[in-house]
Write a protein that holds these residues in place. Structure first.
Motif, PDB file in Angstrom:
ATOM      1  N   LYS A  72       0.263   3.193 -19.764  1.00 50.59           N
ATOM      2  CA  LYS A  72      -1.149   3.513 -19.979  1.00 50.59           C
ATOM      3  C   LYS A  72      -1.326   3.975 -21.430  1.00 50.59           C
ATOM      4  CE  LYS A  72      -4.940   6.196 -17.939  1.00 50.59           C
ATOM      5  NZ  LYS A  72      -5.300   7.218 -16.928  1.00 50.59           N
ATOM      6  N   VAL A  73      -2.190   3.279 -22.167  1.00 51.94           N
ATOM      7  CA  VAL A  73      -2.366   3.563 -23.596  1.00 51.94           C
ATOM      8  C   VAL A  73      -3.812   3.988 -23.860  1.00 51.94           C
ATOM      9  CG1 VAL A  73      -2.249   2.600 -25.922  1.00 51.94           C
ATOM     10  CG2 VAL A  73      -0.606   1.861 -24.191  1.00 51.94           C
ATOM     11  N   GLN A  74      -3.952   5.089 -24.622  1.00 51.73           N
ATOM     12  CA  GLN A  74      -5.283   5.566 -24.999  1.00 51.73           C
ATOM     13  C   GLN A  74      -5.658   4.994 -26.363  1.00 51.73           C
ATOM     14  OE1 GLN A  74      -5.410   9.862 -24.742  1.00 51.73           O
ATOM     15  NE2 GLN A  74      -6.157   9.755 -22.647  1.00 51.73           N
ATOM     16  N   THR A  75      -6.900   4.542 -26.489  1.00 60.96           N
ATOM     17  CA  THR A  75      -7.391   3.999 -27.761  1.00 60.96           C
ATOM     18  C   THR A  75      -8.671   4.721 -28.172  1.00 60.96           C
ATOM     19  OG1 THR A  75      -8.602   2.281 -26.538  1.00 60.96           O
ATOM     20  CG2 THR A  75      -6.406   1.714 -27.351  1.00 60.96           C
ATOM     21  N   GLU A  76      -8.844   4.855 -29.484  1.00 67.20           N
ATOM     22  CA  GLU A  76     -10.043   5.515 -30.009  1.00 67.20           C
ATOM     23  C   GLU A  76     -10.805   4.522 -30.887  1.00 67.20           C
ATOM     24  OE1 GLU A  76     -11.323   9.456 -32.643  1.00 67.20           O
ATOM     25  OE2 GLU A  76      -9.276   9.264 -31.854  1.00 67.20           O
ATOM     26  N   SER A  77     -12.082   4.345 -30.570  1.00 66.50           N
ATOM     27  CA  SER A  77     -12.901   3.385 -31.320  1.00 66.50           C
ATOM     28  C   SER A  77     -13.405   4.011 -32.620  1.00 66.50           C
ATOM     29  CB  SER A  77     -14.081   2.927 -30.455  1.00 66.50           C
ATOM     30  OG  SER A  77     -14.963   4.018 -30.237  1.00 66.50           O
ATOM     31  N   ALA A  78     -14.060   3.198 -33.427  1.00 65.94           N
ATOM     32  CA  ALA A  78     -14.591   3.678 -34.710  1.00 65.94           C
ATOM     33  C   ALA A  78     -15.659   4.747 -34.517  1.00 65.94           C
ATOM     34  CB  ALA A  78     -15.170   2.499 -35.497  1.00 65.94           C
ATOM     35  N   THR A  79     -16.298   4.712 -33.364  1.00 63.88           N
ATOM     36  CA  THR A  79     -17.348   5.713 -33.092  1.00 63.88           C
ATOM     37  C   THR A  79     -16.768   7.006 -32.537  1.00 63.88           C
ATOM     38  OG1 THR A  79     -17.677   4.811 -30.877  1.00 63.88           O
ATOM     39  CG2 THR A  79     -19.034   3.903 -32.643  1.00 63.88           C
ATOM     40  N   GLY A  80     -15.491   7.014 -32.276  1.00 65.77           N
ATOM     41  CA  GLY A  80     -14.860   8.241 -31.783  1.00 65.77           C
ATOM     42  C   GLY A  80     -14.690   8.300 -30.279  1.00 65.77           C
ATOM     43  N   SER A  81     -15.193   7.281 -29.568  1.00 62.92           N
ATOM     44  CA  SER A  81     -15.038   7.285 -28.106  1.00 62.92           C
ATOM     45  C   SER A  81     -13.608   6.900 -27.734  1.00 62.92           C
ATOM     46  CB  SER A  81     -16.035   6.313 -27.458  1.00 62.92           C
ATOM     47  OG  SER A  81     -15.804   5.002 -27.932  1.00 62.92           O
ATOM     48  N   VAL A  82     -13.089   7.555 -26.716  1.00 61.63           N
ATOM     49  CA  VAL A  82     -11.705   7.337 -26.291  1.00 61.63           C
ATOM     50  C   VAL A  82     -11.683   6.539 -24.993  1.00 61.63           C
ATOM     51  CG1 VAL A  82      -9.543   8.457 -25.580  1.00 61.63           C
ATOM     52  CG2 VAL A  82     -10.946   9.476 -27.386  1.00 61.63           C
ATOM     53  N   GLY A  83     -10.873   5.502 -24.982  1.00 62.35           N
ATOM     54  CA  GLY A  83     -10.715   4.701 -23.763  1.00 62.35           C
ATOM     55  C   GLY A  83      -9.238   4.529 -23.446  1.00 62.35           C
ATOM     56  N   SER A  84      -8.936   3.988 -22.296  1.00 64.99           N
ATOM     57  CA  SER A  84      -7.525   3.772 -21.932  1.00 64.99           C
ATOM     58  C   SER A  84      -7.394   2.422 -21.229  1.00 64.99           C
ATOM     59  CB  SER A  84      -7.011   4.884 -21.028  1.00 64.99           C
ATOM     60  OG  SER A  84      -7.682   4.880 -19.793  1.00 64.99           O
ATOM     61  N   ASN A  85      -6.291   1.780 -21.466  1.00 67.67           N
ATOM     62  CA  ASN A  85      -6.002   0.540 -20.763  1.00 67.67           C
ATOM     63  C   ASN A  85      -4.499   0.443 -20.519  1.00 67.67           C
ATOM     64  OD1 ASN A  85      -5.735   0.240 -23.625  1.00 67.67           O
ATOM     65  ND2 ASN A  85      -5.459  -1.946 -23.322  1.00 67.67           N
ATOM     66  N   ARG A  86      -4.132  -0.418 -19.594  1.00 63.33           N
ATOM     67  CA  ARG A  86      -2.729  -0.567 -19.209  1.00 63.33           C
ATOM     68  C   ARG A  86      -2.167  -1.818 -19.870  1.00 63.33           C
ATOM     69  NH1 ARG A  86      -1.457   2.245 -14.491  1.00 63.33           N
ATOM     70  NH2 ARG A  86      -0.138   0.568 -13.665  1.00 63.33           N
ATOM     71  N   VAL A  87      -1.017  -1.642 -20.516  1.00 63.28           N
ATOM     72  CA  VAL A  87      -0.390  -2.770 -21.202  1.00 63.28           C
ATOM     73  C   VAL A  87       1.037  -2.944 -20.688  1.00 63.28           C
ATOM     74  CG1 VAL A  87      -1.771  -2.506 -23.285  1.00 63.28           C
ATOM     75  CG2 VAL A  87       0.404  -1.310 -23.115  1.00 63.28           C
ATOM     76  N   ARG A  88       1.495  -4.185 -20.677  1.00 63.21           N
ATOM     77  CA  ARG A  88       2.891  -4.461 -20.307  1.00 63.21           C
ATOM     78  C   ARG A  88       3.718  -4.525 -21.580  1.00 63.21           C
ATOM     79  NH1 ARG A  88       5.970  -6.000 -16.080  1.00 63.21           N
ATOM     80  NH2 ARG A  88       4.188  -6.100 -14.664  1.00 63.21           N
ATOM     81  N   THR A  89       4.820  -3.799 -21.598  1.00 66.57           N
ATOM     82  CA  THR A  89       5.678  -3.742 -22.772  1.00 66.57           C
ATOM     83  C   THR A  89       7.144  -3.713 -22.368  1.00 66.57           C
ATOM     84  OG1 THR A  89       6.132  -2.499 -24.816  1.00 66.57           O
ATOM     85  CG2 THR A  89       5.620  -1.211 -22.866  1.00 66.57           C
ATOM     86  N   MET A  90       8.015  -4.068 -23.317  1.00 69.81           N
ATOM     87  CA  MET A  90       9.457  -4.019 -23.069  1.00 69.81           C
ATOM     88  C   MET A  90       9.983  -2.676 -23.555  1.00 69.81           C
ATOM     89  SD  MET A  90      12.073  -5.755 -21.872  1.00 69.81           S
ATOM     90  CE  MET A  90      11.655  -7.501 -21.927  1.00 69.81           C
ATOM     91  N   LEU A  91      10.746  -2.008 -22.704  1.00 70.40           N
ATOM     92  CA  LEU A  91      11.203  -0.652 -23.032  1.00 70.40           C
ATOM     93  C   LEU A  91      12.689  -0.514 -22.708  1.00 70.40           C
ATOM     94  CD1 LEU A  91       9.511   1.754 -24.097  1.00 70.40           C
ATOM     95  CD2 LEU A  91       9.516   2.668 -21.779  1.00 70.40           C
ATOM     96  N   THR A  92      13.407   0.243 -23.545  1.00 67.26           N
ATOM     97  CA  THR A  92      14.820   0.546 -23.287  1.00 67.26           C
ATOM     98  C   THR A  92      14.978   2.052 -23.159  1.00 67.26           C
ATOM     99  OG1 THR A  92      15.494  -1.355 -24.633  1.00 67.26           O
ATOM    100  CG2 THR A  92      17.196   0.250 -24.081  1.00 67.26           C
ATOM    101  N   ILE A  93      15.535   2.491 -22.038  1.00 66.40           N
ATOM    102  CA  ILE A  93      15.697   3.932 -21.810  1.00 66.40           C
ATOM    103  C   ILE A  93      17.165   4.288 -21.604  1.00 66.40           C
ATOM    104  CG2 ILE A  93      13.389   4.165 -20.772  1.00 66.40           C
ATOM    105  CD1 ILE A  93      14.772   4.324 -18.018  1.00 66.40           C
ATOM    106  N   ARG A  94      17.490   5.561 -21.894  1.00 61.38           N
ATOM    107  CA  ARG A  94      18.792   6.115 -21.537  1.00 61.38           C
ATOM    108  C   ARG A  94      18.632   6.770 -20.167  1.00 61.38           C
ATOM    109  NH1 ARG A  94      22.986   4.462 -23.627  1.00 61.38           N
ATOM    110  NH2 ARG A  94      22.300   4.945 -25.758  1.00 61.38           N
ATOM    111  N   VAL A  95      19.325   6.249 -19.182  1.00 58.66           N
ATOM    112  CA  VAL A  95      19.102   6.638 -17.784  1.00 58.66           C
ATOM    113  C   VAL A  95      19.492   8.102 -17.539  1.00 58.66           C
ATOM    114  CG1 VAL A  95      19.731   6.162 -15.388  1.00 58.66           C
ATOM    115  CG2 VAL A  95      19.481   4.268 -17.012  1.00 58.66           C
ATOM    116  N   GLU A  96      18.577   8.825 -16.873  1.00 57.17           N
ATOM    117  CA  GLU A  96      18.855  10.207 -16.479  1.00 57.17           C
ATOM    118  C   GLU A  96      18.794  10.399 -14.965  1.00 57.17           C
ATOM    119  OE1 GLU A  96      16.650  13.165 -18.548  1.00 57.17           O
ATOM    120  OE2 GLU A  96      17.221  12.431 -20.542  1.00 57.17           O
ATOM    121  N   ASN A  97      17.998   9.576 -14.288  1.00 56.81           N
ATOM    122  CA  ASN A  97      17.860   9.732 -12.841  1.00 56.81           C
ATOM    123  C   ASN A  97      17.522   8.384 -12.202  1.00 56.81           C
ATOM    124  OD1 ASN A  97      17.688  11.340 -10.406  1.00 56.81           O
ATOM    125  ND2 ASN A  97      15.491  10.997 -10.466  1.00 56.81           N
TER     126      ASN A  97
END
Length: 383
Positions: free
Chosen positions: A46-71
Motif C-alpha cells: 500500500k503506497v501513499q501519494t501526495e498530489s500537487a494540491t496537497g491531497s493525500v491518496g493511497s493505492n496498492r501496487v505489486r512490487t518485487m521484494l527481498t527480505i531477510r526472514v525472521e518469522n
C-alpha cells in the motif's frame, strides 16, 4: 512444485527459484524457508501519494521484494504461507530495513537463498518436484452417525469434512425412523465425497467402519449414484476399497492405512510407507526390544555402531530454530545413509508423524540387538 533453477556454491550456500503449483507445495516451502534466509517474491504494498494540491491518496501496487526472514507461519487449513522479515534490497516503495510480510502464492515464483543448503533441504526439493510423489488418496472413516472424510497427499493429511448426525436407535416399532435417519446420514457422506474428492487425481478411496456400516453405505451409494446419475461415483466404482476400522474418528485413519488388504493399493504412497515402518517399529519394540530404540541419545549410539537398518525421523525436528540441534539431526541422517541405513522422514501432518512425535520424533529399527542400550538413561528424550 516446479524448479526453475538451482545455483549452489562449493561452500554449500546458494539460491534456488521455485514455483508452487498446488496448495501442498506451500507445506514443502514451509519446510525450506528458515530464519536468516533471503526470500524474494512479488507482493502487494500500500503506497501513499501526495498530489500537487496537497491531497493525500493511497493505492496498492505489486512490487518485487527481498527480505531477510525472521518469522514463518503456515496455515494448515488454508495451506497458506506467510513470511515476515526486513527488506534488504533497494525498492522504490519500501525502505531498506523496513518490515514486510510476504504471502507466497501458487503459480508465482519465489527465490530462496541460504548460507548453507544441507541434504535435508535438497531432499525436500527433489521430493516436491517429483511428480511420482503425488500419489493421492482419499479416506472415509465412519460409524453410524459419525463420518470423517480426508485427503491424503505425499506430505499431509487434510481433513475436509465431518458429518455428525443423531440417528434413532433400531428398536421395536422404530425401524422405519432408524432407516430414514441412516439414509440421510449416508446422503450427507455421499455429498461430501462428491464435493471434496477429485477422482482425476485420487487413485483410491478407502471406506472404513466397524461391522457392516461400510458395506451398507457402499451398497446405498451405488444404488443412489445410478438412480441420480452421479457419474463421478459410477465411473470410479473400482477405486473404492472397503476396510475395517474400530470407529469413525480421525485416529482410525492410521489403522486402516496399515490394513494388509489395502497395502498393495497404497504401495506407491509415502503415507503408507510411513505407517508400515512405524508398525514394524512398534512390533519390534514389543517382541525384540533390544532391536528398537527411540530418543536422540539411544539412536546416535546405535548409529555409531552402524547398527541402524531403518531410521524414523520427524520433519518437525528440521524446523528447529536452534541451528546446532538441527545440524545434529542432519548429521545423523547423513551418517545413517552412509552406513547403508534406510531413512524415512515422517511428515508431522500425517497420523503416523503425530505418533512418532510422541516418541521424541526420532526412532530406529536395528540390524542386530544392542541390549547394552536398554540400560542407558536418555536425558535428551523429553519431547
Amino acid at each position: 512444485m516446479k524448479l526453475i533453477y538451482k545455483r549452489l556454491d562449493k561452500d554449500g550456500g546458494g539460491e534456488v527459484a521455485l514455483v508452487p503449483e498446488e496448495s501442498e507445495d506451500m507445506w514443502h516451502a514451509y519446510n525450506l524457508v528458515g530464519k536468516g534466509d533471503s526470500l524474494r517474491a512479488t507482493t502487494i504494498r500500500k503506497v501513499q501519494t501526495e498530489s500537487a494540491t496537497g491531497s493525500v491518496g493511497s493505492n496498492r501496487v505489486r512490487t518485487m521484494l527481498t527480505i531477510r526472514v525472521e518469522n514463518v507461519e503456515f496455515d494448515m487449513q488454508a495451506c497458506q504461507l506467510r513470511v515476515k522479515g526486513r527488506n534488504i534490497t533497494e525498492n522504490q516503495y519500501v525502505k531498506m530495513g523496513a518490515y514486510h510480510t510476504l504471502d507466497l502464492e501458487t503459480n508465482r515464483k519465489f527465490n530462496l537463498g541460504k548460507q548453507h543448503w544441507d541434504s535435508i533441504h535438497l531432499d525436500r526439493i527433489d521430493m516436491a518436484c517429483d511428480p511420482s510423489q503425488h500419489a493421492d488418496l482419499a479416506a472415509v472413516v465412519m460409524h453410524e452417525g459419525i463420518a470423517n472424510l480426508c485427503l491424503i497427499t505425499a506430505s499431509m493429511t487434510l481433513f475436509r469434512a465431518k458429518i455428525d448426525m443423531s440417528i434413532p436407535r433400531k428398536r421395536k416399532g422404530m425401524c422405519a425412523q432408524h432407516e430414514k435417519g441412516l439414509q440421510k446420514f449416508f446422503d450427507n457422506v455421499i455429498q461430501a465425497i462428491l464435493r471434496h474428492v477429485n477422482f482425476e487425481v485420487v487413485k483410491c478411496c478407502l471406506v472404513g467402519s466397524p461391522g457392516f456400516v461400510k458395506d451398507q453405505f457402499f451398497e446405498y451409494m451405488m444404488q443412489q449414484s445410478v438412480k441420480l446419475d452421479q457419474r463421478p461415483i459410477i465411473e470410479n466404482k473400482s477405486k473404492f476399497v472397503l476396510v475395517h476400522s474400530s470407529n469413525g474418528f480421525k485416529h482410525a485413519l492410521g489403522e486402516i492405512l496399515s490394513d494388509p488388504a489395502v497395502t498393495s493399493k497404497l504401495s506407491d504412497t509415502k503415507a503408507a510407507g510411513e505407517v508400515r515402518a512405524l508398525d514394524t517399529f512398534y512390533t519390534m519394540l514389543q517382541n525384540e526390544p533390544s532391536k528398537a530404540f527411540y530418543g536422540l541419545k539411544h539412536v546416535e549410539k546405535a548409529n555409531e555402531a552402524q547398527a541402524i537398518e531403518t531410521l524414523l525421523i520427524s520433519d518437525n525436528l528440521f524446523r528447529s530454530l536452534d541451528f546446532a540441534a538441527r545440524k545434529q539431526y542432519v548429521t545423523l541422517v547423513d551418517s545413517c545413509r552412509e552406513n547403508g541405513g534406510d531413512v524415512k522422514v515422517f511428515s508431522s501432518l500425517h497420523i503416523s508423524g503425530e505418533q512418532l512425535d510422541q516418541l521424541t520424533g526420532v526412532a530406529a529399527i536395528l540390524r542386530f540387538p544392542m541390549p547394552e542400550l536398554e540400560d542407558t538413561t536418555d536425558d535428551d528424550d523429553e519431547a
